[in-house]
Design a protein around this motif. Structure first.
Motif, short mmCIF file in Angstrom:
data_model
loop_
_atom_site.label_atom_id
_atom_site.label_comp_id
_atom_site.label_asym_id
_atom_site.label_seq_id
_atom_site.Cartn_x
_atom_site.Cartn_y
_atom_site.Cartn_z
N LEU A 2 0.80 -1.23 0.00
CA LEU A 2 0.00 0.00 0.00
C LEU A 2 0.83 1.28 0.00
N ALA A 3 2.10 1.16 0.37
CA ALA A 3 2.93 2.34 0.63
C ALA A 3 3.03 3.32 -0.54
N SER A 4 2.94 2.83 -1.77
CA SER A 4 3.11 3.72 -2.92
C SER A 4 1.82 4.43 -3.34
N ILE A 5 0.71 4.09 -2.71
CA ILE A 5 -0.56 4.76 -3.05
C ILE A 5 -0.56 6.16 -2.44
N PRO A 6 -0.77 7.20 -3.25
CA PRO A 6 -0.81 8.56 -2.69
C PRO A 6 -1.98 8.70 -1.71
N VAL A 7 -1.67 9.16 -0.50
CA VAL A 7 -2.69 9.41 0.51
C VAL A 7 -2.81 10.92 0.67
N ILE A 8 -4.01 11.42 0.44
CA ILE A 8 -4.30 12.84 0.55
C ILE A 8 -5.11 13.03 1.83
N ILE A 9 -4.55 13.79 2.76
CA ILE A 9 -5.27 14.09 3.99
C ILE A 9 -6.37 15.09 3.63
N TYR A 10 -7.59 14.74 4.00
CA TYR A 10 -8.78 15.50 3.61
C TYR A 10 -9.54 15.79 4.90
N THR A 11 -9.34 16.98 5.45
CA THR A 11 -9.79 17.23 6.81
C THR A 11 -10.25 18.67 7.02
N THR A 12 -10.91 18.90 8.13
CA THR A 12 -11.31 20.25 8.51
C THR A 12 -10.15 21.03 9.12
N SER A 13 -9.09 20.35 9.50
CA SER A 13 -7.93 20.99 10.12
C SER A 13 -7.22 21.91 9.12
N ARG A 14 -6.69 23.00 9.64
CA ARG A 14 -5.89 23.92 8.83
C ARG A 14 -4.54 24.17 9.52
N ASP A 15 -4.13 23.25 10.36
CA ASP A 15 -2.92 23.36 11.16
C ASP A 15 -1.68 23.03 10.32
N GLU A 16 -0.82 24.02 10.09
CA GLU A 16 0.36 23.82 9.25
C GLU A 16 1.37 22.86 9.87
N LYS A 17 1.51 22.88 11.19
CA LYS A 17 2.44 21.95 11.86
C LYS A 17 1.95 20.51 11.69
N GLU A 18 0.64 20.33 11.83
CA GLU A 18 0.06 19.01 11.64
C GLU A 18 0.27 18.55 10.19
N SER A 19 0.09 19.46 9.25
CA SER A 19 0.30 19.14 7.85
C SER A 19 1.73 18.68 7.61
N ALA A 20 2.69 19.39 8.14
CA ALA A 20 4.11 19.02 7.97
C ALA A 20 4.40 17.66 8.61
N ARG A 21 3.85 17.42 9.78
CA ARG A 21 4.06 16.13 10.46
C ARG A 21 3.48 14.98 9.63
N LEU A 22 2.29 15.17 9.09
CA LEU A 22 1.65 14.12 8.30
C LEU A 22 2.37 13.88 6.98
N LYS A 23 2.88 14.93 6.38
CA LYS A 23 3.68 14.74 5.16
C LYS A 23 4.94 13.95 5.50
N GLY A 24 5.50 14.18 6.69
CA GLY A 24 6.65 13.41 7.15
C GLY A 24 6.33 11.94 7.35
N LEU A 25 5.06 11.65 7.63
CA LEU A 25 4.62 10.25 7.80
C LEU A 25 4.24 9.59 6.47
N GLY A 26 4.29 10.38 5.38
CA GLY A 26 4.03 9.80 4.07
C GLY A 26 2.83 10.33 3.32
N ALA A 27 2.11 11.29 3.89
CA ALA A 27 0.96 11.87 3.18
C ALA A 27 1.46 12.63 1.95
N ALA A 28 0.76 12.48 0.84
CA ALA A 28 1.15 13.16 -0.41
C ALA A 28 0.71 14.62 -0.42
N HIS A 29 -0.46 14.89 0.13
CA HIS A 29 -1.02 16.24 0.19
C HIS A 29 -1.81 16.36 1.48
N PHE A 30 -2.00 17.60 1.90
CA PHE A 30 -2.84 17.91 3.05
C PHE A 30 -3.83 18.95 2.56
N MET A 31 -5.11 18.59 2.49
CA MET A 31 -6.11 19.50 1.97
C MET A 31 -7.22 19.71 2.98
#
Length: 128
Positions: A77-106
């Motif tokens: 599953l690791a190569s499937i792009p995961v786009i975080i799709y959330t009500t959050s607008r937290d930039e630190k959270e976005s950076a942390r999730l991209k570090g965990l492998g998220a392709a985008h944070f929207m």
């Protein structure tokens, strides 16, 4: 193309489905109401793997972040792009999730028509 949307809000899933259908009615859409349901779907060898996963963060039980970690540690599953799709607008959270492998944070759009534009932006990207 197949998209898996993991979101506990039924209205958000329906709105997302309608936007993807408007963007391209040949897209196969799979909805999961929570992370455990999604992981069961992904680990069932009878199901085709999605081309994209859209993942809500704030869900009861297994969180979106925990689900992301589970997806990215599975070699199938690791190569499937995961786009975080959330009500959050937290930039630190976005950076942390991209570090965990998220392709985008929207952030989820406020207006229904904006969901279409968000879907068309992500699906129109060039993915390696």
């Amino acid at each position: 193309m197949t998209i898996l949307l993991i979101d506990d809000d039924e209205d958000d899933r329906q709105l997302f489905f309608e936007a993807t259908e408007e963007y391209d009615n040949t897209i196969k859409y799979v909805g999961a109401a929570n992370a455990r349901e999604a992981l069961l779907y992904l680990n069932n060898g009878d199901n085709a793997l999605p081309d994209f996963i859209f993942l809500d963060l704030r869900m009861p039980g297994l969180s979106g972040e925990q689900c992301l970690v589970e997806i990215k540690k599975d070699t199938r599953l690791a190569s499937i792009p995961v786009i975080i799709y959330t009500t959050s607008r937290d930039e630190k959270e976005s950076a942390r999730l991209k570090g965990l492998g998220a392709a985008h944070f929207m952030s989820k759009p406020v207006m229904p028509d904006d969901v279409y534009y968000m879907v068309s932006f992500v699906l129109g990207e060039k993915w390696s």
